[in-house]
Write a protein that holds these residues in place. Structure first.
Motif, mmCIF file in Angstrom:
data_model
loop_
_atom_site.group_PDB
_atom_site.id
_atom_site.type_symbol
_atom_site.label_atom_id
_atom_site.label_comp_id
_atom_site.label_asym_id
_atom_site.label_seq_id
_atom_site.Cartn_x
_atom_site.Cartn_y
_atom_site.Cartn_z
ATOM 1 N N ALA A 1 60.226 -43.049 22.609
ATOM 2 C CA ALA A 1 61.052 -43.922 23.554
ATOM 3 C C ALA A 1 61.467 -43.071 24.780
ATOM 4 C CB ALA A 1 62.408 -44.200 22.879
ATOM 5 N N ALA A 2 61.636 -41.954 24.749
ATOM 6 C CA ALA A 2 62.453 -41.273 26.176
ATOM 7 C C ALA A 2 61.121 -41.026 27.038
ATOM 8 C CB ALA A 2 62.939 -39.740 25.689
ATOM 9 N N LEU A 3 60.027 -40.926 26.630
ATOM 10 C CA LEU A 3 58.854 -40.954 27.500
ATOM 11 C C LEU A 3 58.600 -42.356 28.017
ATOM 12 C CD1 LEU A 3 56.500 -38.390 25.561
ATOM 13 C CD2 LEU A 3 57.622 -38.111 27.757
ATOM 14 N N LEU A 4 58.492 -43.297 27.295
ATOM 15 C CA LEU A 4 58.105 -44.567 27.749
ATOM 16 C C LEU A 4 59.217 -45.156 28.728
ATOM 17 C CD1 LEU A 4 56.876 -46.209 24.501
ATOM 18 C CD2 LEU A 4 55.551 -45.645 26.491
ATOM 19 N N LEU A 5 60.485 -44.861 28.508
ATOM 20 C CA LEU A 5 61.549 -45.154 29.402
ATOM 21 C C LEU A 5 61.203 -44.723 30.956
ATOM 22 C CD1 LEU A 5 64.726 -44.549 27.118
ATOM 23 C CD2 LEU A 5 64.037 -46.933 28.316
ATOM 24 N N HIS A 6 60.413 -43.596 31.115
ATOM 25 C CA HIS A 6 60.161 -42.962 32.153
ATOM 26 C C HIS A 6 58.459 -43.102 32.643
ATOM 27 C CE1 HIS A 6 63.881 -41.389 30.962
ATOM 28 N NE2 HIS A 6 64.466 -41.605 32.176
ATOM 29 N N PRO A 7 58.132 -44.346 32.705
ATOM 30 C CA PRO A 7 56.690 -44.259 32.886
ATOM 31 C C PRO A 7 55.982 -43.641 34.043
ATOM 32 C CG PRO A 7 57.440 -46.408 33.216
ATOM 33 C CD PRO A 7 58.701 -45.487 32.803
ATOM 34 N N GLY A 8 54.988 -42.909 33.997
ATOM 35 C CA GLY A 8 54.300 -41.956 34.935
ATOM 36 C C GLY A 8 55.206 -41.013 35.504
ATOM 37 N N THR A 9 56.179 -40.601 34.884
ATOM 38 C CA THR A 9 57.349 -39.605 35.417
ATOM 39 C C THR A 9 57.306 -38.512 34.704
ATOM 40 O OG1 THR A 9 58.664 -41.500 36.680
ATOM 41 C CG2 THR A 9 59.626 -39.162 36.242
ATOM 42 N N VAL A 10 57.524 -37.228 35.259
ATOM 43 C CA VAL A 10 57.376 -35.863 34.409
ATOM 44 C C VAL A 10 59.058 -36.050 33.923
ATOM 45 C CG1 VAL A 10 57.433 -33.610 34.548
ATOM 46 C CG2 VAL A 10 55.778 -34.692 35.759
ATOM 47 N N VAL A 11 59.142 -36.065 32.518
ATOM 48 C CA VAL A 11 60.332 -36.031 31.758
ATOM 49 C C VAL A 11 60.626 -34.544 31.179
ATOM 50 C CG1 VAL A 11 61.623 -36.831 30.138
ATOM 51 C CG2 VAL A 11 59.956 -38.344 31.073
ATOM 52 N N SER A 12 61.620 -33.893 31.907
ATOM 53 C CA SER A 12 61.886 -32.477 31.506
ATOM 54 C C SER A 12 61.957 -32.245 30.020
ATOM 55 C CB SER A 12 63.096 -31.990 32.395
ATOM 56 O OG SER A 12 64.151 -32.517 31.694
ATOM 57 N N THR A 13 61.744 -31.069 29.713
ATOM 58 C CA THR A 13 61.984 -30.634 28.400
ATOM 59 C C THR A 13 63.450 -30.727 28.086
ATOM 60 O OG1 THR A 13 59.973 -29.082 28.436
ATOM 61 C CG2 THR A 13 61.704 -28.790 26.566
ATOM 62 N N THR A 14 64.530 -30.374 28.712
ATOM 63 C CA THR A 14 65.735 -30.465 28.682
ATOM 64 C C THR A 14 66.002 -31.522 28.148
ATOM 65 O OG1 THR A 14 66.049 -28.578 30.049
ATOM 66 C CG2 THR A 14 68.128 -29.722 29.353
ATOM 67 N N TYR A 15 65.993 -32.813 28.934
ATOM 68 C CA TYR A 15 66.047 -34.058 28.637
ATOM 69 C C TYR A 15 65.588 -34.554 27.219
ATOM 70 C CZ TYR A 15 65.835 -39.245 28.994
ATOM 71 O OH TYR A 15 66.127 -40.282 28.764
ATOM 72 N N LEU A 16 64.206 -34.266 26.967
ATOM 73 C CA LEU A 16 63.739 -34.601 25.769
ATOM 74 C C LEU A 16 64.433 -34.281 24.778
ATOM 75 C CD1 LEU A 16 59.967 -34.386 26.860
ATOM 76 C CD2 LEU A 16 61.163 -36.383 26.699
ATOM 77 N N LEU A 17 64.791 -32.791 24.695
ATOM 78 C CA LEU A 17 65.557 -32.140 23.522
ATOM 79 C C LEU A 17 66.755 -32.901 23.598
ATOM 80 C CD1 LEU A 17 65.129 -28.432 24.505
ATOM 81 C CD2 LEU A 17 63.890 -29.663 22.637
ATOM 82 N N ARG A 18 67.725 -33.242 24.464
ATOM 83 C CA ARG A 18 68.852 -33.899 24.169
ATOM 84 C C ARG A 18 68.465 -35.365 23.708
ATOM 85 N NH1 ARG A 18 70.295 -34.124 29.628
ATOM 86 N NH2 ARG A 18 71.497 -36.035 29.196
ATOM 87 N N ALA A 19 67.428 -36.040 24.266
ATOM 88 C CA ALA A 19 67.113 -37.406 23.539
ATOM 89 C C ALA A 19 66.824 -37.284 21.976
ATOM 90 C CB ALA A 19 65.879 -37.920 24.228
ATOM 91 N N VAL A 20 66.159 -36.276 21.481
ATOM 92 C CA VAL A 20 65.729 -36.126 20.344
ATOM 93 C C VAL A 20 66.847 -35.684 19.269
ATOM 94 C CG1 VAL A 20 64.137 -35.100 18.729
ATOM 95 C CG2 VAL A 20 63.086 -36.027 20.912
#
Length: 605
Positions: free
Chosen positions: A30-49
């Motif tokens: 979900a965190a990746l799909l919310l930002h299509p085509g954009t680099v999503v930082s590891t820090t943001y992904l850790l908080r999302a998960v």
């Protein structure tokens, strides 16, 4: 459509739609799909998960989640390369064929350029048909539920408002009543739906029901919020009491895009590389900019002076509002620069500095952007340009660029003071402090709305205090209030006050995150300066920061924007930075303790 998130997160496989179970890989997807085509930082992904409590092994566990997603993709015939590992994070490439959110935004953007209201209505109805329930209903991430889901819902509601406007303009009052009853009941503080419902009732001959609807809304607003209905509702009530004819009229197109992620024209190569360099023909004002009057006046005078160095450096702590002040000043002085206003971002989204050679290639050539009617020659102001160098990492980056700017006025923003720059080229340095309480209040009122802030003035002042009067934190808090219309200012302030550094973050953009912005600034320091800053954070508020630290270390921290003042007076640490330093120590100590416990548990006995 392979991925669907405008409802429960699901994957389409032929005629089958697979709704994913709540899990950490589902939150990651979900965190990746919310930002299509954009680099999503590891820090943001850790908080999302993991929300606010990632384990010590979170980065390794995140890689495991990616592997699990790739195995799931293979099961449904989706390429494993759909998730791409890139420096600093991950990226998913999605388009209108593979993600319903991209298609929704594309249809909405196409509606904005439709040739007539009929085509616009068709496109918007098609966009709304992609929604099939509460978005991300099966995603367990509290962060995404609190930040991303309300933002998505706001996009849908703006489109629905526009659809109802078009239906009313077409005279389809009976047909649109069902939509309006549901929307007005579900979103009672969104007054536009109530206006549309009252208009539809009145125009279908139900005047008594229309007035009853108005009085119900008026009483609820007074009882729950202590405010009266807006001007639109009051005008509508008066028109009904006067039995005026509310004939349909073509609604004006919205002044801004209906969706926040609508497709934009193909960016230039520099922008695709993350380094925008744009000649700005009309510099817009910064939304809801407040305060800094003396700085703006002095900066404008220096940049537009007839002689002397036209160089201004804006420095200060991270999140203190340097870039916003530079943009606002560029807006207010643009008439003095017929040669154009140019902006060059000297840092990348991940915080790394742009190499000097690359930045030099982005500098405008003499005459670039000039107004042909402005004339040429030595006349005062003829072809004069303003160049904004935003986010400079240090004098080493700025000095080589100044030699290539010619007679242009130059405005530089940097956390550092850039003493070597003004010592060799002259000019003025504006070291920014936090906003004054009245300025912070005005910023909140401009962003959230004067009526909503005026309804809770004491709570608004408390919210400004929780944010340390930092513009970055205030804008983040305003974003939270705007995406939650029913949230009171007092409740927002109380919730943020429990853990300001962690909770002052918006999921959509790492640049609107206190942990990200402050963390980037701190992580860029040498270890000895980073540790000194964290030690200073442990001191009581108002204590002399010079105790126990060498003057050399303290002066370097002043230069980085993380410490203020110094000889002949005492050194000073912003209270909000002190709170962040303590949070940083606390969270890192917790992570270290967890790692030590895990290592002890797995050690052989």
């Amino acid at each position: 459509m392979r991925f669907q998130l405008l409802g429960p997160l699901s994957i389409a496989h032929g005629l089958e739609t697979v709704v994913l179970k709540p899990s950490k890989p589902t939150s990651l997807l979900a965190a990746l799909l919310l930002h299509p085509g954009t680099v999503v930082s590891t820090t943001y992904l850790l908080r999302a998960v993991w929300d606010e409590e990632p384990p010590a092994t979170a980065r390794a566990a995140l890689q495991t989640c990616v592997l699990r997603l790739r195995r799931l993709f293979a099961k449904y015939g989706i390429s494993a390369t759909t998730i791409e590992a890139v420096p600093g994070g991950y990226r998913m490439h999605n388009d209108t064929e593979t993600l319903d959110l991209v298609l929704f935004r594309a249809l909405t953007a196409a509606a904005g350029s439709a040739t007539g209201p009929g085509e616009e209505l068709y496109r918007l109805r098609e966009a709304l048909s992609l929604w099939h329930g509460q978005p991300l209903a099966n995603v367990a991430s509290r962060m995404l539920q609190q930040d991303a889901v309300p933002a998505l819902e706001q996009e849908r509601l703006r489109v629905l408002e526009r659809v109802c406007d078009l239906e009313l303009a077409a005279g389809n009052c009976h047909q649109v009543l069902v939509d309006l009853y549901e929307s007005a009941r579900r979103h009672p503080v969104r007054e536009r739906f109530t206006e549309q419902l009252i208009e539809a009732l009145y125009r279908t001959g139900r005047q008594a029901e229309a007035l009853a609807e108005y009085r119900t809304v008026r009483d609820r607003l007074r009882d729950e919020l202590g405010i009266d209905p807006g001007a639109g509702l009051r005008r509508l009530e008066l028109a009904i009491l006067r039995s005026e004819d509310l004939a349909p009229a073509p609604p004006p197109r919205p002044a801004r895009p209906l969706t926040t992620g609508a497709e934009l024209p193909e960016p230039s190569a520099a922008v695709r590389a993350g380094v925008p360099n744009r000649p700005v023909r009309a510099v817009p004002p910064v939304p809801a900019f407040a305060g800094r009057e003396s700085d703006r006046g002095a900066m404008a005078e220096r940049l537009t002076c007839a002689d002397g160095p036209r160089l201004v450096v804006v420095s200060g702590a991270p999140g203190i509002g340097k870039s916003a002040l530079a943009r606002q000043t560029a807006h207010e002085t643009q008439g003095a620069f017929p040669g154009g206003v140019f902006s060059i971002q000297l840092d990348r989204p991940d915080g790394t500095a742009l190499p000097v050679e690359e930045a030099a290639r982005l500098l405008p050539e003499a005459g670039a952007g000039a107004d042909p009617g402005a004339g040429a020659g030595p006349g005062a102001g003829a072809g004069r340009r303003l160049i904004v160098l935003d986010g400079a990492a240090g004098a080493w980056q700025v000095l080589p660029l100044l030699t290539a700017t010619g007679d242009a006025s130059v405005l530089v923003t940097s956390r550092r003071g850039l003493a070597a720059v003004v010592a060799t080229h002259g000019g003025a340095v504006h070291r920014l402090d936090v906003l004054r309480p009245a300025e912070a209040y005005a910023l909140l009122a401009g962003l959230v709305g004067e009526r909503r802030i005026a309804a809770e003035p004491a709570a608004a002042r408390e919210l400004a205090s929780v944010c340390g009067h930092f513009p970055l934190a205030l804008r983040i808090a305003a974003g939270r209030l705007l995406t939650r219309p029913a949230l009171s200012v007092a409740d927002c302030a109380a919730w943020l006050a429990e853990d300001p550094p962690a909770r002052l973050a918006l999921a959509e953009d790492a640049r609107l995150s206190v942990p990200e912005v402050f963390g980037q600034a701190l992580d860029a320091l040498p270890p000895e300066l980073r540790e000194a800053f964290l030690r200073l954070g442990a001191l009581a508020a108002g204590a002399d920061a010079s105790a126990g630290e060498s003057e050399s270390v303290l002066e370097q921290l002043v230069d980085t924007g993380l410490l203020e003042d110094g000889p002949p007076g005492p050194y000073r640490l912003h209270d909000f930075l002190r709170i962040y330093a303590r949070w940083r120590v606390r969270t890192h100590e917790t992570t270290a303790a967890t790692a030590a416990t895990a290592a002890t548990a797995t050690a052989p006995h």
